[in-house]
Design a protein around this motif. Structure first.
Motif, short mmCIF file in Angstrom:
data_model
loop_
_atom_site.label_atom_id
_atom_site.label_comp_id
_atom_site.label_asym_id
_atom_site.label_seq_id
_atom_site.Cartn_x
_atom_site.Cartn_y
_atom_site.Cartn_z
N ALA A 51 3.19 5.75 14.60
CA ALA A 51 2.23 6.21 13.27
C ALA A 51 3.46 6.73 12.35
CB ALA A 51 1.23 7.15 13.56
N TYR A 52 3.21 6.66 11.06
CA TYR A 52 4.05 7.08 10.09
C TYR A 52 3.31 8.59 9.62
CZ TYR A 52 6.03 7.84 5.48
OH TYR A 52 7.01 8.45 4.24
N CYS A 53 4.11 9.86 10.06
CA CYS A 53 3.42 11.06 9.66
C CYS A 53 4.37 11.78 8.77
CB CYS A 53 3.27 11.88 11.07
SG CYS A 53 2.37 11.02 12.27
N ARG A 54 3.81 12.36 8.12
CA ARG A 54 4.33 13.47 6.90
C ARG A 54 3.50 14.76 7.29
NH1 ARG A 54 8.37 11.16 7.84
NH2 ARG A 54 9.22 9.83 6.28
N THR A 55 4.13 15.98 6.51
CA THR A 55 3.74 17.16 6.61
C THR A 55 3.34 17.63 5.14
OG1 THR A 55 4.57 18.15 8.57
CG2 THR A 55 3.68 19.81 7.36
N VAL A 56 2.11 17.61 4.88
CA VAL A 56 1.86 18.06 3.47
C VAL A 56 0.76 19.21 3.34
CG1 VAL A 56 0.48 17.05 1.28
CG2 VAL A 56 1.63 15.65 2.95
N GLU A 57 1.11 20.07 2.68
CA GLU A 57 0.52 21.40 2.38
C GLU A 57 0.12 22.09 3.93
OE1 GLU A 57 -2.95 20.72 -0.08
OE2 GLU A 57 -1.71 19.71 -1.59
N GLY A 58 1.02 22.06 4.79
CA GLY A 58 0.74 22.50 6.19
C GLY A 58 -0.31 21.74 6.81
N HIS A 59 -0.57 20.47 6.63
CA HIS A 59 -1.15 19.62 7.48
C HIS A 59 -0.49 18.30 7.67
CE1 HIS A 59 -5.00 21.62 6.47
NE2 HIS A 59 -4.65 21.84 5.13
N TYR A 73 -2.33 -5.51 -5.79
CA TYR A 73 -1.06 -5.17 -4.95
C TYR A 73 -1.08 -3.67 -5.21
CZ TYR A 73 0.97 -4.35 -9.56
OH TYR A 73 1.17 -4.00 -11.01
N TRP A 74 -1.89 -2.79 -5.91
CA TRP A 74 -1.81 -1.50 -5.81
C TRP A 74 -2.92 -0.99 -4.96
CZ3 TRP A 74 -3.40 -4.61 -9.84
CH2 TRP A 74 -4.68 -4.70 -10.13
N GLU A 75 -3.78 -1.67 -4.29
CA GLU A 75 -4.69 -1.17 -3.50
C GLU A 75 -4.14 -1.37 -1.95
OE1 GLU A 75 -8.69 -2.14 -5.79
OE2 GLU A 75 -8.33 -2.94 -4.02
N TYR A 76 -4.76 -0.33 -1.24
CA TYR A 76 -4.31 -0.45 0.20
C TYR A 76 -5.42 -0.10 1.11
CZ TYR A 76 0.49 -0.22 -1.32
OH TYR A 76 1.82 -0.46 -1.90
N ARG A 77 -5.75 -0.57 2.17
CA ARG A 77 -6.67 -0.29 3.07
C ARG A 77 -6.02 0.59 4.03
NH1 ARG A 77 -9.98 -3.24 0.77
NH2 ARG A 77 -11.76 -4.46 1.22
N ALA A 90 -10.53 3.45 4.96
CA ALA A 90 -10.47 3.77 3.10
C ALA A 90 -9.83 2.77 2.50
CB ALA A 90 -10.66 5.04 2.90
N VAL A 91 -10.06 2.66 1.22
CA VAL A 91 -9.44 1.90 0.17
C VAL A 91 -8.63 2.86 -0.55
CG1 VAL A 91 -9.39 0.08 -1.75
CG2 VAL A 91 -10.75 -0.11 0.20
N TYR A 92 -7.40 2.72 -0.80
CA TYR A 92 -6.54 3.63 -1.57
C TYR A 92 -6.16 3.06 -2.95
CZ TYR A 92 -6.73 6.91 2.29
OH TYR A 92 -6.89 7.79 3.26
N ASP A 93 -6.62 3.44 -4.02
CA ASP A 93 -6.23 2.59 -5.35
C ASP A 93 -5.10 3.31 -6.14
OD1 ASP A 93 -5.89 1.75 -7.90
OD2 ASP A 93 -8.00 1.40 -8.27
N CYS A 94 -3.77 3.20 -5.80
CA CYS A 94 -2.65 3.85 -6.11
C CYS A 94 -2.39 3.72 -7.71
CB CYS A 94 -1.58 3.26 -5.48
SG CYS A 94 -1.63 3.54 -3.68
N VAL A 117 0.39 10.36 0.36
CA VAL A 117 1.18 9.97 1.58
C VAL A 117 1.02 8.33 1.57
CG1 VAL A 117 1.43 9.90 4.00
CG2 VAL A 117 0.88 12.03 2.58
N VAL A 118 -0.08 7.94 1.37
CA VAL A 118 -0.15 6.40 1.42
C VAL A 118 0.45 5.62 0.33
CG1 VAL A 118 -2.01 4.53 1.28
CG2 VAL A 118 -2.51 6.42 2.85
N CYS A 119 0.31 6.10 -0.90
CA CYS A 119 1.04 5.43 -2.04
C CYS A 119 2.45 5.56 -2.15
CB CYS A 119 0.25 6.02 -3.46
SG CYS A 119 -1.38 5.38 -3.57
N ARG A 120 2.89 6.70 -1.68
CA ARG A 120 4.43 6.85 -1.32
C ARG A 120 5.18 6.04 -0.32
NH1 ARG A 120 4.75 13.39 -1.23
NH2 ARG A 120 3.77 13.70 -3.29
N LEU A 121 4.32 5.72 0.43
CA LEU A 121 4.91 4.75 1.52
C LEU A 121 5.68 3.60 1.09
CD1 LEU A 121 5.37 4.60 4.74
CD2 LEU A 121 3.17 3.32 4.78
#
Length: 124
Positions: A51-59, A73-77, A90-94, A117-121
């Motif tokens: 898994a690709y993990c990052r800490t954001v706002e303490g989470h 191309y701007w959408e990610y599931r 979920a579908v992320y629309d960047c 996090v998803v869109c920055r990847l």
């Protein structure tokens, strides 16, 4: 004549070793190669599934599974987890910076920490 002598010598040697040949059989070599290949493949696959993990706002936000849309191309599931609790796909629309949840509701990235996090990847 020489062939018979070699066969007789081999038989005597095999009898002295208890009927076993000192060289491994072809079956054992093939089996060892298959097991070695399977083992190296399983290690490579398990490393790719990390898994690709990052800490954001303490989470701790981890991307468990992600697929890019071929049409948009701007959408990610993606399946993500926040602090170890997995969320459904979920579908992320960047482009619009919105998240389409499985129940059909749209949420802005301002209200959900996983979108950035998803869109920055893949922005890199």
């Amino acid at each position: 004549m020489i062939d018979n002598f070699c066969l007789i010598g081999r038989r005597k040697r095999d009898r002295a070793l208890g009927g076993r040949s000192p060289r491994p059989s072809t079956f054992r070599l093939v089996l060892a190669m298959l097991l070695g290949g399977w083992l190296s493949f399983s290690v490579a696959v398990s490393a790719a599934q990390a898994a690709y993990c990052r800490t954001v706002e303490g989470h701790e936000v981890c991307i468990l599974d992600i697929h890019r849309s071929a049409k948009n191309y701007w959408e990610y599931r993606a399946r993500v987890s926040v602090d170890g609790e997995a969320r459904p796909m979920a579908v992320y629309d960047c482009r619009d910076r919105t998240l389409l949840r499985p129940d059909g509701t749209r949420v802005s990235f301002r209200n959900d920490i996983t979108g950035d996090v998803v869109c920055r990847l893949f922005r890199r």
